[in-house]
Design a protein around this motif. Structure first.
Motif, mmCIF file in Angstrom:
data_model
loop_
_atom_site.group_PDB
_atom_site.id
_atom_site.type_symbol
_atom_site.label_atom_id
_atom_site.label_comp_id
_atom_site.label_asym_id
_atom_site.label_seq_id
_atom_site.Cartn_x
_atom_site.Cartn_y
_atom_site.Cartn_z
ATOM 1 N N GLN A 111 21.665 19.665 -14.229
ATOM 2 C CA GLN A 111 21.693 18.698 -12.824
ATOM 3 C C GLN A 111 20.188 18.114 -13.231
ATOM 4 N N GLY A 112 19.683 18.152 -14.523
ATOM 5 C CA GLY A 112 18.765 17.410 -15.453
ATOM 6 C C GLY A 112 17.498 17.431 -15.060
ATOM 7 N N THR A 113 16.140 17.194 -15.802
ATOM 8 C CA THR A 113 15.657 17.650 -15.813
ATOM 9 C C THR A 113 14.868 16.383 -15.813
ATOM 10 N N GLN A 114 13.119 15.683 -15.414
ATOM 11 C CA GLN A 114 12.528 14.305 -16.160
ATOM 12 C C GLN A 114 11.254 14.996 -16.843
ATOM 13 N N VAL A 115 11.260 14.798 -18.025
ATOM 14 C CA VAL A 115 10.874 13.628 -19.117
ATOM 15 C C VAL A 115 9.274 12.701 -18.932
ATOM 16 N N THR A 116 8.792 12.609 -18.322
ATOM 17 C CA THR A 116 8.255 11.100 -18.591
ATOM 18 C C THR A 116 6.617 11.093 -19.658
ATOM 19 N N VAL A 117 6.564 10.396 -20.900
ATOM 20 C CA VAL A 117 5.693 10.971 -21.887
ATOM 21 C C VAL A 117 5.082 9.429 -21.370
#
Length: 119
Positions: A111-117
């Motif tokens: 389902q995906g996982t959010q990565v925010t940099v």
């Protein structure tokens, strides 16, 4: 039927690290080639990394080579993506995929996982 579940995403500052995990159900996990892909807002999904099922050879997109490392633990039915030296351009939803029925074709997705940099 194979089910994939990603975890480990989050918010990190530029230069930081994250490790993503993808846990798979199914008895023949060790037979599947696995990959990580990502999709940034407004962009198409792009390849990040892949690992073969037999030799464990890994392949990387040029944009992450030297910074990301993909690995697998067949005993735990899990693949990992260690992401170091993260950049704002790495911000995306990260998906793991598996080649189940057809070699070379990813036909099962998490389902995906959010990565925010942040910069």
């Amino acid at each position: 039927q194979v089910q994939l579940r990603e975890s480990g995403g989050g918010l990190v500052q530029a230069g930081g690290s994250l490790r993503l995990s993808c846990a798979a159900s199914g008895r023949k996990f060790s037979r599947y080639a696995m990959g990580w892909f990502r999709q940034a807002a407004g962009k198409e999904r792009e390849f990040v990394a892949a690992i073969t099922w037999s030799s464990g050879n890994t392949y990387y997109a040029d944009s992450v080579k030297g910074r990301f490392t993909m690995s697998r633990d067949n005993a735990k039915n899990t693949v990992y993506l260690q992401m170091n030296s993260l950049k704002p351009d790495d911000t995306a939803v990260y998906y793991c995929g598996a080649q189940i029925a057809t070699p070379g074709t990813y036909d099962a997705w998490g389902q995906g996982t959010q990565v925010t940099v942040s910069s």
